[in-house]
Write a protein that holds these residues in place. Structure first.
Motif, PDB file in Angstrom:
ATOM      1  N   ALA A  92       0.828  -1.259   0.080  1.00 48.70           N
ATOM      2  CA  ALA A  92      -0.034  -0.061  -0.096  1.00 48.70           C
ATOM      3  C   ALA A  92       0.809   1.264  -0.027  1.00 48.70           C
ATOM      4  O   ALA A  92       0.760   2.412  -0.724  1.00 48.70           O
ATOM      5  CB  ALA A  92      -0.853   0.232   1.260  1.00 48.70           C
ATOM      6  N   ARG A  93       2.039   1.168   0.818  1.00 48.47           N
ATOM      7  CA  ARG A  93       2.808   2.275   0.926  1.00 48.47           C
ATOM      8  C   ARG A  93       3.484   2.511  -0.527  1.00 48.47           C
ATOM      9  O   ARG A  93       3.740   3.694  -0.946  1.00 48.47           O
ATOM     10  CB  ARG A  93       3.815   2.249   1.978  1.00 48.47           C
ATOM     11  N   ARG A  94       4.024   1.407  -1.073  1.00 53.69           N
ATOM     12  CA  ARG A  94       4.868   1.499  -2.450  1.00 53.69           C
ATOM     13  C   ARG A  94       3.519   2.181  -3.457  1.00 53.69           C
ATOM     14  O   ARG A  94       4.272   2.907  -4.255  1.00 53.69           O
ATOM     15  CB  ARG A  94       5.113   0.057  -2.906  1.00 53.69           C
ATOM     16  N   VAL A  95       2.581   1.642  -3.457  1.00 51.73           N
ATOM     17  CA  VAL A  95       1.454   2.179  -4.385  1.00 51.73           C
ATOM     18  C   VAL A  95       1.208   3.771  -4.109  1.00 51.73           C
ATOM     19  O   VAL A  95       1.046   4.356  -4.976  1.00 51.73           O
ATOM     20  CB  VAL A  95       0.192   1.217  -4.381  1.00 51.73           C
ATOM     21  N   ALA A  96       0.845   4.113  -2.829  1.00 52.97           N
ATOM     22  CA  ALA A  96       0.702   5.374  -2.643  1.00 52.97           C
ATOM     23  C   ALA A  96       1.703   6.267  -2.961  1.00 52.97           C
ATOM     24  O   ALA A  96       1.466   7.464  -3.444  1.00 52.97           O
ATOM     25  CB  ALA A  96       0.605   5.435  -1.272  1.00 52.97           C
TER      26      ALA A  96
END
Length: 380
Positions: free
Chosen positions: A351-355
């Motif tokens: 989720a952090r990588r995508v955000a």
């Protein structure tokens, strides 16, 4: 599919009809509030009344699809009510024409169906075709006016009551700060995982390899020496394989040479369960997006095998175009037992990588399954 469309159309029609009533109420309020606005003592009451009426308007706008509103004051609410009056009168005219047209069409059909002339006009085939064509054209124009009114209503509410440019900029700054913090946390988590993999995997293999080589050097029997060298060779192969896996987790170098489609095919081949990849991209997306898609698929497939005990996994990668631009959408579904925790280490890192790329990651994993992980990554 048809039922939600009909429901939305009925809701929009009801929202426009209520808008006619609210426009008349707003007109009456503006007429009564005009003297109060001239008085410094009574002005706050008038502005408070405008805020309450605007709040009712936002509830009506939910029937038209909803509009984001944020922190509007009495002056902005008063301006919105003033601009809504002519729009409400126009909606009244459109709705009256719709009712009149439907009533006239039903009356003509009823009388001609009974063989009676309508207003002295007999049901001649040519006349029927002409009236039917004219009715369809008028109905099309009415529907276009209806859709245009809905769009203007939403745009007016967003401009008058929605977040200001300053508020939008403040939100963007907060979002970027959160994204930066998430990216730093994701990098730190990835570094710790690499360190753990090297310590628990590759390092242990190399220690075992050193022990075998030492025993081989001290050995005297040729048969025992051959056996130890064979074991050392096997350990060296395993160490190379694990080191290659660690390197792919840092950055899949095959993306540069093979491209995303072949890299995902490699993930499917290495998986312990059947993985079906449906790839719908014609060109290559930007490098960061390509890398993020690869890691989303790789992590989701790994979780499906290790934790969900899935029997099959399906991966869909495609391009969607919305009002804000194009986005690569990846969807990974498995038939496992579900219950995946979005706050877990692997999924939260994804989720952090995508955000970090202004994307969104959604996890739908009810107990008992199936699990669906979907990521949307803007690419232009």
């Amino acid at each position: 599919m048809a039922r939600p469309t009909v429901a939305r159309a009925a809701g929009s029609l009801a929202g426009l009809a209520l808008g006619v009533v609210s426009a008349l109420a707003g007109l009456a309020f503006l007429a009564g509030a005009a003297p109060l606005l001239l008085s410094a003592r009574a002005r706050p009451r008038a502005l408070a009344g405008a805020v309450r009426l605007a709040a009712l308007e936002t509830r009506r706008l939910e029937l038209l699809g909803g509009v984001e509103v944020s922190g509007y004051d009495g002056r902005r609410a008063l301006g919105y009510l003033a601009r809504r009056v002519p729009l409400g009168l126009l909606a009244a005219a459109v709705l009256l024409l719709l009712v009149f047209g439907i009533g006239t069409g039903v009356t003509i059909a009823w009388q001609w169906g009974r063989g009676e002339p309508f207003d002295g006009i007999p049901p001649d085939p040519g006349v029927v075709a002409y009236i039917a064509f004219a009715g369809l054209v008028l109905l099309f124009l009415e529907i276009m006016g209806f859709l245009g009114l809905v769009a203007v209503e939403r745009r007016l509410a967003l401009a008058a009551l929605g977040p200001s440019p300053t508020e939008l900029l403040r939100r963007r700054i907060a979002e970027l700060a959160d994204t930066r913090a998430g990216a730093v946390a994701a990098v730190d988590q990835e570094r710790r995982r690499i360190e753990r993999d090297l310590h628990d995997g590759v390092q242990q293999r190399l220690v075992a390899l050193a022990v075998l080589i030492g025993r081989a050097r001290r050995g005297r029997s040729p048969e025992r020496l051959d056996e130890l060298l064979a074991q050392a060779h096997a350990e060296a192969q395993e160490a190379l394989s694990e080191l290659r896996e660690v390197a792919w987790r840092v950055y899949p170098s095959g993306l540069d040479a093979l491209g995303l489609q072949d890299a995902l095919a490699g993930v499917a081949e290495r998986a312990a369960v059947p993985v079906t990849v449906r790839y719908g991209l014609r060109g290559r997306p930007p490098g960061p997006v390509e890398t993020a898609v690869y890691f989303v698929v790789s992590e989701a497939v790994t979780n499906a095998v290790k934790h969900a005990r899935a029997g099959a996994v399906t991966v869909d990668v495609g391009l969607e175009t919305a009002g804000s631009g194009a986005a690569v959408v990846v969807r990974v579904a498995d038939d496992g037992r579900g219950g995946a925790d979005p706050a877990g280490g692997g999924l939260s890192g994804l989720a952090r990588r995508v955000a970090a790329l202004d994307g969104r990651l959604r996890v739908d994993s009810p107990p008992g399954g199936p699990t669906v992980i979907a990521a949307e990554l803007p690419c232009g």
